[in-house]
Design a protein around this motif. Structure first.
Motif, PDB file in Angstrom:
ATOM      1  N   LEU A   1       3.696  13.971   4.131  1.00  0.00           N
ATOM      2  CA  LEU A   1       2.748  15.084   4.053  1.00  0.00           C
ATOM      3  C   LEU A   1       2.917  15.974   5.275  1.00  0.00           C
ATOM      4  CD1 LEU A   1      -0.634  13.445   2.965  1.00  0.00           C
ATOM      5  CD2 LEU A   1       0.735  15.067   1.667  1.00  0.00           C
ATOM      6  N   ASP A   2       3.300  17.203   5.048  1.00  0.00           N
ATOM      7  CA  ASP A   2       3.424  18.189   6.117  1.00  0.00           C
ATOM      8  C   ASP A   2       2.224  19.117   6.023  1.00  0.00           C
ATOM      9  OD1 ASP A   2       3.982  20.302   7.801  1.00  0.00           O
ATOM     10  OD2 ASP A   2       6.022  20.604   7.071  1.00  0.00           O
ATOM     11  N   ILE A   3       1.253  18.912   6.902  1.00  0.00           N
ATOM     12  CA  ILE A   3       0.072  19.782   6.902  1.00  0.00           C
ATOM     13  C   ILE A   3       0.023  20.636   8.165  1.00  0.00           C
ATOM     14  CG2 ILE A   3      -1.323  18.452   5.284  1.00  0.00           C
ATOM     15  CD1 ILE A   3      -2.766  17.226   7.712  1.00  0.00           C
ATOM     16  N   THR A   4       1.217  20.950   8.678  1.00  0.00           N
ATOM     17  CA  THR A   4       1.303  21.877   9.799  1.00  0.00           C
ATOM     18  C   THR A   4       1.085  23.294   9.288  1.00  0.00           C
ATOM     19  OG1 THR A   4       3.685  22.186   9.517  1.00  0.00           O
ATOM     20  CG2 THR A   4       2.983  20.417  11.014  1.00  0.00           C
ATOM     21  N   GLN A   5       0.953  24.222  10.218  1.00  0.00           N
ATOM     22  CA  GLN A   5       0.845  25.628   9.824  1.00  0.00           C
ATOM     23  C   GLN A   5       2.072  26.052   9.025  1.00  0.00           C
ATOM     24  OE1 GLN A   5       0.283  27.684  13.532  1.00  0.00           O
ATOM     25  NE2 GLN A   5      -1.920  27.500  13.433  1.00  0.00           N
ATOM     26  N   ASN A   6       3.245  25.682   9.493  1.00  0.00           N
ATOM     27  CA  ASN A   6       4.464  26.082   8.798  1.00  0.00           C
ATOM     28  C   ASN A   6       4.622  25.373   7.459  1.00  0.00           C
ATOM     29  OD1 ASN A   6       5.149  27.828  10.861  1.00  0.00           O
ATOM     30  ND2 ASN A   6       6.376  26.304  11.933  1.00  0.00           N
ATOM     31  N   GLY A   7       4.182  24.126   7.389  1.00  0.00           N
ATOM     32  CA  GLY A   7       4.339  23.347   6.163  1.00  0.00           C
ATOM     33  C   GLY A   7       3.424  23.792   5.041  1.00  0.00           C
ATOM     34  N   THR A   8       2.237  24.277   5.398  1.00  0.00           N
ATOM     35  CA  THR A   8       1.263  24.644   4.365  1.00  0.00           C
ATOM     36  C   THR A   8       0.915  26.121   4.361  1.00  0.00           C
ATOM     37  OG1 THR A   8      -0.630  24.311   5.821  1.00  0.00           O
ATOM     38  CG2 THR A   8       0.125  22.395   4.556  1.00  0.00           C
ATOM     39  N   GLY A   9       1.094  26.779   5.492  1.00  0.00           N
ATOM     40  CA  GLY A   9       0.616  28.155   5.609  1.00  0.00           C
ATOM     41  C   GLY A   9      -0.900  28.214   5.661  1.00  0.00           C
ATOM     42  N   ALA A  10      -1.531  27.038   5.692  1.00  0.00           N
ATOM     43  CA  ALA A  10      -2.985  26.962   5.571  1.00  0.00           C
ATOM     44  C   ALA A  10      -3.721  27.710   6.672  1.00  0.00           C
ATOM     45  CB  ALA A  10      -3.429  25.497   5.571  1.00  0.00           C
ATOM     46  N   TRP A  11      -3.302  27.497   7.891  1.00  0.00           N
ATOM     47  CA  TRP A  11      -4.068  28.079   8.985  1.00  0.00           C
ATOM     48  C   TRP A  11      -3.869  29.584   9.083  1.00  0.00           C
ATOM     49  CZ3 TRP A  11      -3.254  24.344  13.644  1.00  0.00           C
ATOM     50  CH2 TRP A  11      -3.445  23.028  13.220  1.00  0.00           C
TER      51      TRP A  11
ATOM     52  N   PRO B   1      -4.165  16.847  -3.794  1.00  0.00           N
ATOM     53  CA  PRO B   1      -3.389  16.644  -5.025  1.00  0.00           C
ATOM     54  C   PRO B   1      -2.157  15.749  -4.800  1.00  0.00           C
ATOM     55  CG  PRO B   1      -3.731  18.999  -4.628  1.00  0.00           C
ATOM     56  CD  PRO B   1      -4.260  18.258  -3.451  1.00  0.00           C
ATOM     57  N   LYS B   2      -1.566  15.831  -3.610  1.00  0.00           N
ATOM     58  CA  LYS B   2      -0.391  15.002  -3.323  1.00  0.00           C
ATOM     59  C   LYS B   2      -0.790  13.533  -3.194  1.00  0.00           C
ATOM     60  CE  LYS B   2       1.913  18.853  -1.142  1.00  0.00           C
ATOM     61  NZ  LYS B   2       2.566  19.393   0.014  1.00  0.00           N
ATOM     62  N   VAL B   3      -1.923  13.286  -2.549  1.00  0.00           N
ATOM     63  CA  VAL B   3      -2.421  11.916  -2.419  1.00  0.00           C
ATOM     64  C   VAL B   3      -2.835  11.393  -3.791  1.00  0.00           C
ATOM     65  CG1 VAL B   3      -4.240  10.474  -1.412  1.00  0.00           C
ATOM     66  CG2 VAL B   3      -3.113  12.234  -0.013  1.00  0.00           C
ATOM     67  N   LYS B   4      -3.529  12.208  -4.541  1.00  0.00           N
ATOM     68  CA  LYS B   4      -3.969  11.832  -5.886  1.00  0.00           C
ATOM     69  C   LYS B   4      -2.776  11.434  -6.757  1.00  0.00           C
ATOM     70  CE  LYS B   4      -6.255  13.772  -9.902  1.00  0.00           C
ATOM     71  NZ  LYS B   4      -6.890  14.952 -10.486  1.00  0.00           N
ATOM     72  N   GLU B   5      -1.712  12.211  -6.704  1.00  0.00           N
ATOM     73  CA  GLU B   5      -0.513  11.905  -7.489  1.00  0.00           C
ATOM     74  C   GLU B   5       0.111  10.588  -7.037  1.00  0.00           C
ATOM     75  OE1 GLU B   5       3.937  13.687  -8.366  1.00  0.00           O
ATOM     76  OE2 GLU B   5       2.499  14.930  -7.299  1.00  0.00           O
TER      77      GLU B   5
ATOM     78  N   PRO C   1       0.830  -1.211   0.000  1.00  0.00           N
ATOM     79  CA  PRO C   1       0.000   0.000   0.000  1.00  0.00           C
ATOM     80  C   PRO C   1       0.864   1.261   0.000  1.00  0.00           C
ATOM     81  CG  PRO C   1       0.130  -0.885   2.209  1.00  0.00           C
ATOM     82  CD  PRO C   1       0.850  -1.865   1.310  1.00  0.00           C
ATOM     83  N   GLU C   2       0.307   2.335  -0.498  1.00  0.00           N
ATOM     84  CA  GLU C   2       0.963   3.635  -0.393  1.00  0.00           C
ATOM     85  C   GLU C   2       0.771   4.103   1.044  1.00  0.00           C
ATOM     86  OE1 GLU C   2       2.794   4.771  -2.921  1.00  0.00           O
ATOM     87  OE2 GLU C   2       2.102   3.055  -4.094  1.00  0.00           O
ATOM     88  N   ILE C   3       1.842   4.512   1.700  1.00  0.00           N
ATOM     89  CA  ILE C   3       1.790   4.906   3.108  1.00  0.00           C
ATOM     90  C   ILE C   3       2.189   6.373   3.211  1.00  0.00           C
ATOM     91  CG2 ILE C   3       2.779   4.510   5.396  1.00  0.00           C
ATOM     92  CD1 ILE C   3       3.164   1.568   4.512  1.00  0.00           C
ATOM     93  N   PHE C   4       1.344   7.149   3.879  1.00  0.00           N
ATOM     94  CA  PHE C   4       1.567   8.577   4.032  1.00  0.00           C
ATOM     95  C   PHE C   4       1.969   8.879   5.470  1.00  0.00           C
ATOM     96  CE2 PHE C   4      -1.127   7.989   0.443  1.00  0.00           C
ATOM     97  CZ  PHE C   4      -0.657   8.896  -0.493  1.00  0.00           C
ATOM     98  N   LEU C   5       3.196   9.342   5.660  1.00  0.00           N
ATOM     99  CA  LEU C   5       3.658   9.791   6.968  1.00  0.00           C
ATOM    100  C   LEU C   5       3.264  11.258   7.056  1.00  0.00           C
ATOM    101  CD1 LEU C   5       7.239   8.213   7.020  1.00  0.00           C
ATOM    102  CD2 LEU C   5       5.034   7.155   7.554  1.00  0.00           C
ATOM    103  N   THR C   6       2.313  11.547   7.902  1.00  0.00           N
ATOM    104  CA  THR C   6       1.712  12.873   7.939  1.00  0.00           C
ATOM    105  C   THR C   6       1.984  13.544   9.280  1.00  0.00           C
ATOM    106  OG1 THR C   6      -0.042  12.041   6.507  1.00  0.00           O
ATOM    107  CG2 THR C   6      -0.444  14.133   7.614  1.00  0.00           C
TER     108      THR C   6
END
Length: 124
Positions: free
Chosen positions: A65-75, A103-107, A25-30
């Motif tokens: 996958l870095d979905i922290t504030q610093n990693g994405t700027g999202a928050w 998009p990263k998961v899709k790719e 399986p594809e494994i995502f370390l998030t």
């Protein structure tokens, strides 16, 4: 746990999962921002180090996958609406992180559709 032991244990865990399934399986370390201060910095650094160690070993089915504030700027772009309680993201921040991660998961999954929810949306 010292970082090198944690990295070795995490890598062994991923190798075991990969060896159990065919195809692996594809494994995502998030990493996300649900801890604060030194704990958050250590967790993020150790997870990235584990990912880089696995890639260096030739483990191909692992993704970071870095979905922290610093990693994405999202928050930050949401201002006060981005923060929920106890350092957790709000529902708006979750939606934005999902939009960044999709998009990263899709790719990685080699999905061809433009609709990342696929048939789920149509049936629910």
């Amino acid at each position: 746990m010292p970082a090198r032991r944690w990295i070795a244990a995490y890598s062994n865990f991923v190798r075991n999962i990969s060896a159990t399934y065919d195809p692996p399986p594809e494994i995502f370390l998030t990493i996300s921002h649900c801890t604060t201060g030194n704990a958050s910095m250590k967790y993020c650094a150790d997870t990235r180090a584990a990912y880089e160690s696995m890639k260096a070993e030739g483990i191909k089915n692992v993704h970071f996958l870095d979905i922290t504030q610093n990693g994405t700027g999202a928050w930050w772009s949401l201002g006060a609406a981005g923060g929920g309680c106890d350092s957790h993201p709000s529902f708006l921040a979750h939606a934005l992180m999902g939009k960044i991660a999709a998009p990263k998961v899709k790719e990685a999954m080699r999905w061809k559709t433009d609709d990342t929810l696929g048939s789920w949306r149509a049936s629910n």
